[in-house]
Design an enzyme around this catalytic site. Sequence first.
Site, PDB file in Angstrom:
ATOM      1  N   ASP A  23       0.131  -1.604   0.237  1.00  0.00           N
ATOM      2  CA  ASP A  23      -0.276  -0.104  -0.072  1.00  0.00           C
ATOM      3  C   ASP A  23       0.949   1.271  -0.031  1.00  0.00           C
ATOM      4  O   ASP A  23       1.077   2.000   1.086  1.00  0.00           O
ATOM      5  CB  ASP A  23      -0.623  -0.138   1.761  1.00  0.00           C
TER       6      ASP A  23
HETATM    7  C1  SPV Z   1      -7.277   2.061   3.523  1.00  0.00           C
HETATM    8  O1  SPV Z   1      -8.006   1.112   4.305  1.00  0.00           O
HETATM    9  O2  SPV Z   1      -6.234   1.734   2.839  1.00  0.00           O
HETATM   10  C2  SPV Z   1      -6.434   3.193   4.725  1.00  0.00           C
HETATM   11  C3  SPV Z   1      -6.901   2.819   6.361  1.00  0.00           C
HETATM   12  O3  SPV Z   1      -6.101   4.185   3.799  1.00  0.00           O
HETATM   13  S1  SPV Z   1      -5.610   2.434   6.698  1.00  0.00           S
HETATM   14  O4  SPV Z   1      -5.381   1.541   5.975  1.00  0.00           O
HETATM   15  O5  SPV Z   1      -5.747   2.770   7.898  1.00  0.00           O
HETATM   16  O6  SPV Z   1      -4.773   3.773   6.575  1.00  0.00           O
HETATM   17 MG    MG Z   2      -5.316   3.984   2.515  1.00  0.00          MG
END
Ligand code: SPV
Ligand code: MG
Length: 263
Positions: A23
């Site tokens: 991510d």
């Molecule tokens: C996501 O679900 O990608 C978010 C929330 O941005 S978090 O993973 O807590 O950053």
């Molecule tokens: Mg996110």
Amino acid sequence: DKSNFDAIWVSSLTESAAKGHPDIELMGLDSRLSTAQQILDVIDKPVIIDGDTGGDPNAFEYFVRKAENLGISAIVIEDKVYPKRNSLDEESEHILEEPRIFANKIRRGKNALLTNDLMIIARIESLIAGKDMDDAINRAKFYLEAGADGILIHSKSRNPDEVISFAKRYKELCSEIGMHKPLVCVPTMYNHVRDSELRNEGFNMVIHANHLLRASINSMQKVCRMILEHERSLESEEHCASISEIFDIVGFSDIKNKEKMWR
Ligand code: SPV
Ligand code: MG
């Protein structure tokens, strides 16, 4: 309403993970839009897109226009510097964008829209990046004045105290500037708190951001191991949805009924 959720969150963490990517804004917002479109094609709930940092202001203008055209209800962008790291990672350094620069991105996005149908929600990462409550509230003021339709306050604390104290200060800020915009949170880490308690503290929207992906990873791994171990799938059946359940979910049962009726 305990029978159903109100909206769908298209998460950067889960959209990336579902395709085997970290991510870190690798997939690009077009991939997010395409996933959102596939969801909108078959689901009649509002869709909220995780827009990561939103890219540079020029890219963000195109992004919001495309989202508006698809019928997306809201975009959330976070005030970090590209490429961001997932907020829940303890080891990453989370670099915040200058409030004025981020506010300008929001203003540019709002101005690019043709309708009032798409909300742009500003996500504040001060508490994720180790900054204090004053920094978070100061940012909320900047973003609301730039036209943000709501504020998401994120936290990776196991304790909800910091988001609750933000909510109190946010209420005061809203009265002070005469703008009452929705407040959003993502209680992944402080998950013992109930939605109703968060509502009582002033939150208007609560996002359960990643549990469906995490649940499916567990089940998929379990079933893979069972099939390998037993050299057949019989033992794994109880962990799997039935084929007819899939037929129901994707509307095939409905199609068969209609065909019977009109034959
Ligand atoms: C996501 O679900 O990608 C978010 C929330 O941005 S978090 O993973 O807590 O950053
Ligand atoms: Mg996110």
